[in-house]
Design a protein around this motif. Structure first.
Motif, PDB file in Angstrom:
ATOM      1  N   GLY A  85       6.125 -38.481 -15.199  1.00  0.00           N
ATOM      2  CA  GLY A  85       6.177 -37.403 -16.037  1.00  0.00           C
ATOM      3  C   GLY A  85       6.187 -36.113 -15.084  1.00  0.00           C
ATOM      4  N   ASN A  86       5.724 -36.263 -13.805  1.00  0.00           N
ATOM      5  CA  ASN A  86       5.513 -34.848 -13.258  1.00  0.00           C
ATOM      6  C   ASN A  86       5.870 -35.318 -11.736  1.00  0.00           C
ATOM      7  N   LEU A  87       5.918 -34.191 -10.983  1.00  0.00           N
ATOM      8  CA  LEU A  87       6.497 -34.341  -9.625  1.00  0.00           C
ATOM      9  C   LEU A  87       5.420 -34.709  -8.651  1.00  0.00           C
ATOM     10  N   ARG A  88       4.199 -34.413  -8.636  1.00  0.00           N
ATOM     11  CA  ARG A  88       3.070 -35.018  -8.215  1.00  0.00           C
ATOM     12  C   ARG A  88       2.843 -36.301  -8.073  1.00  0.00           C
ATOM     13  N   GLU A  89       2.826 -36.741  -9.120  1.00  0.00           N
ATOM     14  CA  GLU A  89       2.519 -38.124  -9.119  1.00  0.00           C
ATOM     15  C   GLU A  89       3.870 -39.194  -8.705  1.00  0.00           C
ATOM     16  N   LEU A  93       3.496 -41.808  -5.661  1.00  0.00           N
ATOM     17  CA  LEU A  93       4.128 -43.149  -5.734  1.00  0.00           C
ATOM     18  C   LEU A  93       5.187 -43.434  -4.593  1.00  0.00           C
ATOM     19  N   ALA A  94       5.871 -42.289  -4.270  1.00  0.00           N
ATOM     20  CA  ALA A  94       6.854 -42.504  -3.205  1.00  0.00           C
ATOM     21  C   ALA A  94       6.203 -42.745  -1.774  1.00  0.00           C
ATOM     22  N   LYS A  95       5.137 -41.837  -1.473  1.00  0.00           N
ATOM     23  CA  LYS A  95       4.129 -42.141   0.032  1.00  0.00           C
ATOM     24  C   LYS A  95       3.704 -43.417  -0.294  1.00  0.00           C
ATOM     25  N   GLU A 127      12.496 -33.001  -3.173  1.00  0.00           N
ATOM     26  CA  GLU A 127      11.180 -33.031  -3.069  1.00  0.00           C
ATOM     27  C   GLU A 127      10.553 -34.362  -3.064  1.00  0.00           C
ATOM     28  N   ILE A 128      11.126 -35.496  -3.620  1.00  0.00           N
ATOM     29  CA  ILE A 128      10.839 -36.757  -3.688  1.00  0.00           C
ATOM     30  C   ILE A 128      11.112 -37.553  -2.423  1.00  0.00           C
ATOM     31  N   SER A 129      12.404 -37.164  -1.774  1.00  0.00           N
ATOM     32  CA  SER A 129      12.878 -37.661  -0.904  1.00  0.00           C
ATOM     33  C   SER A 129      12.262 -37.334   0.393  1.00  0.00           C
ATOM     34  N   LEU A 130      11.616 -35.994   0.466  1.00  0.00           N
ATOM     35  CA  LEU A 130      10.933 -35.484   1.607  1.00  0.00           C
ATOM     36  C   LEU A 130       9.619 -36.198   1.650  1.00  0.00           C
ATOM     37  N   ALA A 131       8.987 -36.682   0.576  1.00  0.00           N
ATOM     38  CA  ALA A 131       7.573 -37.298   0.533  1.00  0.00           C
ATOM     39  C   ALA A 131       7.909 -38.625   1.177  1.00  0.00           C
TER      40      ALA A 131
END
Length: 305
Positions: A85-89, A93-95, A127-131
């Protein structure tokens, strides 16, 4: 990463829960072996079918770790859906997916504060991809649930230049014109996963090679027959199993096109994976018995084996 491609059927596994609702990791390995026996060699976990949005971050991490562990040297790919539901979480999970050795990641956009423009959606995905810059990233396009519904052709026009490890998208939509345009323009470099199970045979006619779905958990064999018949130019054979598939889908719709109905089908024909989590309603004993009767009458249990 540039050589990464999913092929054939990709199951979207159900998440096993105990009767009290707690995560149950015990069935994962026998579950995986059943998929492999049906010729299903890749999985897309923690998505819609896997009830990812209903799980906590620690639960999603534990589940991903288990699938990667049991799938090592057995599965072709473990794709982890990391959308939250938010970018930080989502980034967390991506990391984590990168750390545990997942094959790829996928993500929906945020679903409460929705991106209002394609640029904002692409910024979010960037932002997700860069993580996890070394993992292929698929955008998960399922507008019926997320409420974000931009043409994927327009999305690709922007994302292809700004999301460095973009692998393509998972397309859970009926707009075949949109995915056909993407295949024509971007199909050499990117991959577009068909996420609407009933489009298996039609989508192969316009070049799709990978298919992510919930029904592949229990009808991998007949769906693989559809693929094999199409490749052998046996359209009549492919249509035979495709039409039988649609008869099965009609029954699923009758009992509620949801995770609970299909989990009931899994317990009837493959493995018991426990209940669903609220607000998804569980199938009652009476409904399950009626479902079994209807499936028997259509020849389901013989067809899937």
């Amino acid at each position: 990463m540039g050589d990464f491609k999913l092929k054939g059927l990709v199951a979207a596994p159900f998440t096993p829960f105990h009767e009290n609702g707690d995560l149950n990791l015990t069935p994962i390995e026998p579950y995986m072996n059943l998929l492999l026996a049906d010729g299903v060699k890749s999985v897309f976990i923690c998505g819609t079918t896997g009830e990812g949005p209903s799980m906590t971050l620690p639960e999603r991490k534990s589940l991903a770790e288990k699938w990667v562990q049991v799938g090592k040297d057995k599965l072709d790919a473990v794709v982890v859906h990391v959308g939250c539901g938010n970018l930080r979480e989502t980034i967390e999970l991506a990391k984590h997916a990168k750390e545990i050795g997942a094959s790829a990641i996928a993500s929906i956009p945020s679903v409460f504060f929705k991106p209002k423009t394609i640029d904002l959606l692409v910024d979010y995905m960037r932002e997700i991809s860069l993580a996890a810059p070394d993992l292929p990233l698929y955008y998960y396009h399922i507008p019926g649930l997320t409420g974000t519904d931009f043409p994927m052709y327009d999305f690709m026009e922007v994302a292809s230049t700004r999301v460095p490890n973009l692998a393509g998208f998972k397309f859970s939509h009926m707009n075949t014109e949109d995915i056909m345009l993407c295949l024509h323009q971007y199909g050499v470099k990117y991959q577009f996963l068909v996420g609407t199970d009933s489009l298996l045979l039609p989508s192969m006619t316009f070049g799709s090679e990978a298919f992510v779905g919930s029904t592949y958990n229990f009808c991998g064999k007949p769906c693989n027959r559809v693929i094999a018949a199409f490749k052998n130019k046996d359209l009549e054979g492919a249509q035979k199993d495709q039409f039988k598939f649609l008869a099965m889908v009609k029954i699923i719709v009758q009992y509620g096109l949801n995770v609970a109905t299909q989990k009931a089908m899994m317990s009837l024909s493959r493995i018991d994976l426990g209940p669903t989590r609220a607000p998804i309603p569980n199938t009652s004993a009476e409904q399950k018995e009626a479902l079994k009767k209807d499936l028997t009458e259509m020849g389901y249990f013989e067809w899937i084996n």
